[in-house]
Scaffold this motif. Sequence first.
Motif, PDB file in Angstrom:
ATOM      1  N   GLU A  70      -8.445   7.214 -53.140  1.00 51.06           N
ATOM      2  CA  GLU A  70      -7.133   7.486 -52.553  1.00 51.06           C
ATOM      3  C   GLU A  70      -6.144   7.948 -53.613  1.00 51.06           C
ATOM      4  O   GLU A  70      -5.357   8.873 -53.377  1.00 51.06           O
ATOM      5  CB  GLU A  70      -6.605   6.237 -51.857  1.00 51.06           C
ATOM      6  CG  GLU A  70      -7.295   5.915 -50.561  1.00 51.06           C
ATOM      7  CD  GLU A  70      -6.489   4.975 -49.694  1.00 51.06           C
ATOM      8  OE1 GLU A  70      -6.585   5.067 -48.474  1.00 51.06           O
ATOM      9  OE2 GLU A  70      -5.742   4.131 -50.258  1.00 51.06           O
ATOM     10  N   GLN A  71      -6.148   7.298 -54.776  1.00 49.42           N
ATOM     11  CA  GLN A  71      -5.198   7.667 -55.816  1.00 49.42           C
ATOM     12  C   GLN A  71      -5.406   9.107 -56.264  1.00 49.42           C
ATOM     13  O   GLN A  71      -4.440   9.821 -56.568  1.00 49.42           O
ATOM     14  CB  GLN A  71      -5.339   6.710 -57.008  1.00 49.42           C
ATOM     15  CG  GLN A  71      -4.847   5.303 -56.711  1.00 49.42           C
ATOM     16  CD  GLN A  71      -5.052   4.363 -57.882  1.00 49.42           C
ATOM     17  OE1 GLN A  71      -5.693   4.704 -58.884  1.00 49.42           O
ATOM     18  NE2 GLN A  71      -4.522   3.154 -57.775  1.00 49.42           N
ATOM     19  N   GLU A  72      -6.656   9.561 -56.279  1.00 47.79           N
ATOM     20  CA  GLU A  72      -6.942  10.928 -56.719  1.00 47.79           C
ATOM     21  C   GLU A  72      -6.636  11.964 -55.653  1.00 47.79           C
ATOM     22  O   GLU A  72      -6.063  13.029 -55.947  1.00 47.79           O
ATOM     23  CB  GLU A  72      -8.415  11.050 -57.126  1.00 47.79           C
ATOM     24  CG  GLU A  72      -8.795  12.451 -57.560  1.00 47.79           C
ATOM     25  CD  GLU A  72     -10.241  12.590 -58.012  1.00 47.79           C
ATOM     26  OE1 GLU A  72     -10.639  13.707 -58.395  1.00 47.79           O
ATOM     27  OE2 GLU A  72     -10.968  11.566 -57.986  1.00 47.79           O
ATOM     28  N   TRP A  73      -7.001  11.670 -54.386  1.00 48.06           N
ATOM     29  CA  TRP A  73      -7.000  12.715 -53.368  1.00 48.06           C
ATOM     30  C   TRP A  73      -5.808  12.705 -52.429  1.00 48.06           C
ATOM     31  O   TRP A  73      -5.440  13.762 -51.886  1.00 48.06           O
ATOM     32  CB  TRP A  73      -8.299  12.660 -52.563  1.00 48.06           C
ATOM     33  CG  TRP A  73      -9.478  13.067 -53.386  1.00 48.06           C
ATOM     34  CD1 TRP A  73     -10.407  12.238 -53.954  1.00 48.06           C
ATOM     35  CD2 TRP A  73      -9.832  14.393 -53.777  1.00 48.06           C
ATOM     36  NE1 TRP A  73     -11.324  12.964 -54.672  1.00 48.06           N
ATOM     37  CE2 TRP A  73     -10.993  14.289 -54.575  1.00 48.06           C
ATOM     38  CE3 TRP A  73      -9.286  15.652 -53.520  1.00 48.06           C
ATOM     39  CZ2 TRP A  73     -11.614  15.422 -55.122  1.00 48.06           C
ATOM     40  CZ3 TRP A  73      -9.901  16.768 -54.062  1.00 48.06           C
ATOM     41  CH2 TRP A  73     -11.050  16.641 -54.856  1.00 48.06           C
ATOM     42  N   LEU A  74      -5.186  11.561 -52.188  1.00 46.25           N
ATOM     43  CA  LEU A  74      -4.068  11.548 -51.243  1.00 46.25           C
ATOM     44  C   LEU A  74      -2.947  12.510 -51.639  1.00 46.25           C
ATOM     45  O   LEU A  74      -2.431  13.238 -50.773  1.00 46.25           O
ATOM     46  CB  LEU A  74      -3.526  10.124 -51.076  1.00 46.25           C
ATOM     47  CG  LEU A  74      -4.350   9.201 -50.180  1.00 46.25           C
ATOM     48  CD1 LEU A  74      -3.791   7.775 -50.232  1.00 46.25           C
ATOM     49  CD2 LEU A  74      -4.381   9.700 -48.736  1.00 46.25           C
ATOM     50  N   PRO A  75      -2.530  12.540 -52.907  1.00 43.73           N
ATOM     51  CA  PRO A  75      -1.450  13.493 -53.248  1.00 43.73           C
ATOM     52  C   PRO A  75      -1.822  14.947 -52.960  1.00 43.73           C
ATOM     53  O   PRO A  75      -0.951  15.760 -52.656  1.00 43.73           O
ATOM     54  CB  PRO A  75      -1.241  13.249 -54.748  1.00 43.73           C
ATOM     55  CG  PRO A  75      -1.734  11.857 -54.990  1.00 43.73           C
ATOM     56  CD  PRO A  75      -2.899  11.693 -54.063  1.00 43.73           C
ATOM     57  N   ARG A  76      -3.103  15.283 -53.028  1.00 46.24           N
ATOM     58  CA  ARG A  76      -3.529  16.662 -52.765  1.00 46.24           C
ATOM     59  C   ARG A  76      -3.620  16.946 -51.263  1.00 46.24           C
ATOM     60  O   ARG A  76      -3.446  18.097 -50.835  1.00 46.24           O
ATOM     61  CB  ARG A  76      -4.885  16.918 -53.424  1.00 46.24           C
ATOM     62  CG  ARG A  76      -4.922  16.614 -54.908  1.00 46.24           C
ATOM     63  CD  ARG A  76      -6.250  17.048 -55.496  1.00 46.24           C
ATOM     64  NE  ARG A  76      -6.579  16.274 -56.677  1.00 46.24           N
ATOM     65  CZ  ARG A  76      -7.642  16.496 -57.444  1.00 46.24           C
ATOM     66  NH1 ARG A  76      -8.467  17.491 -57.143  1.00 46.24           N
ATOM     67  NH2 ARG A  76      -7.891  15.740 -58.498  1.00 46.24           N
ATOM     68  N   LEU A  77      -3.916  15.917 -50.495  1.00 43.13           N
ATOM     69  CA  LEU A  77      -4.068  16.104 -49.054  1.00 43.13           C
ATOM     70  C   LEU A  77      -2.729  16.134 -48.315  1.00 43.13           C
ATOM     71  O   LEU A  77      -2.617  16.766 -47.257  1.00 43.13           O
ATOM     72  CB  LEU A  77      -4.936  14.984 -48.476  1.00 43.13           C
ATOM     73  CG  LEU A  77      -6.429  15.033 -48.826  1.00 43.13           C
ATOM     74  CD1 LEU A  77      -7.111  13.729 -48.438  1.00 43.13           C
ATOM     75  CD2 LEU A  77      -7.108  16.219 -48.130  1.00 43.13           C
TER      76      LEU A  77
END
Length: 304
Positions: A70-77
């Motif tokens: 979540e920490q890696e991908w949520l900001p991108r999504l």
Amino acid sequence: MSATRMHPDEHPMSDALVRRLIAGQFPRWAGRAVERFASGGTVNAMYRLGDDLVVRLPLVAGGAGDVLREQEWLPRLVPLLPTAIPEVLGFGQPAEGYPWPWSVYRWRGGENPEAGAVREPVALAEDLAGFVTAMWSVTLPGAPTAHRGGPLDSLDEETRQAIRLLRGIPQEGIDCDAAETVWQDALREPDWDGPPVWLHADLMPGNLLVEGDRLTAVIDFGCAGVGDPACDLFPAWNLLPADGRQAFREALGVDDAMWRRGRARTLSQALIALPYYRNTNPAMARNARHVIAEVLRERDRVAN
């Protein structure tokens, strides 16, 4: 949320532990009220932090990777989706005897929808289809494989073991022969032969937030990644009644093979969850029973 531990290897949680973690790593939020939030979730504990934040901490070692995902991908999504999703505001580190990474998020208001209590199922189905379509359209490179996102037969051993367990719990009243037939029939369907698509991969009612039966947010992206798009058809059976289910299918343009794979994947999750959570997580067990009943009802309607 049951007072009984769901997992034998759960880490003990307390308000005091969360206060120490916040004070040590995010002093700007120290002194805020901390209160455990009752949730039907199975992998994380949630604590309200004041009125507008929530702390989410894995209960077991297996949840640590979900936090990092979540920490890696949520900001991108976030900018790619039409529906609000969690916003990570703080990346917590192991400390105070707590062994895993954890996160602080902005609090998302709303309620979890409940199967059997959706008053506007077609509108909710269309909202869900819009979210799923957007997820399938994401093209972010380097994506992880979604949890449960592989071929259907990768779930076969665990699903059959769950059916065997349920045969030994006659008080649940599950038609295990019928469930096994649905599962076996689905295994004969061709696997997804297109490119893997982005998935939420855990569209349970507890991961959806609604206001007035309209979708306002989707949370818990710990299973997200790429795989078979049938993985995101779960709401058809774990939440929506027949008319909403049909609207969901039509909005997504799902063919028969994908529909049967999605139904089998949803059934598999329910069969596995019921014997494991029946005494420790009433919300998960209740929804598992609902899914099994809906899948078998749909099978009977199609057969007749």
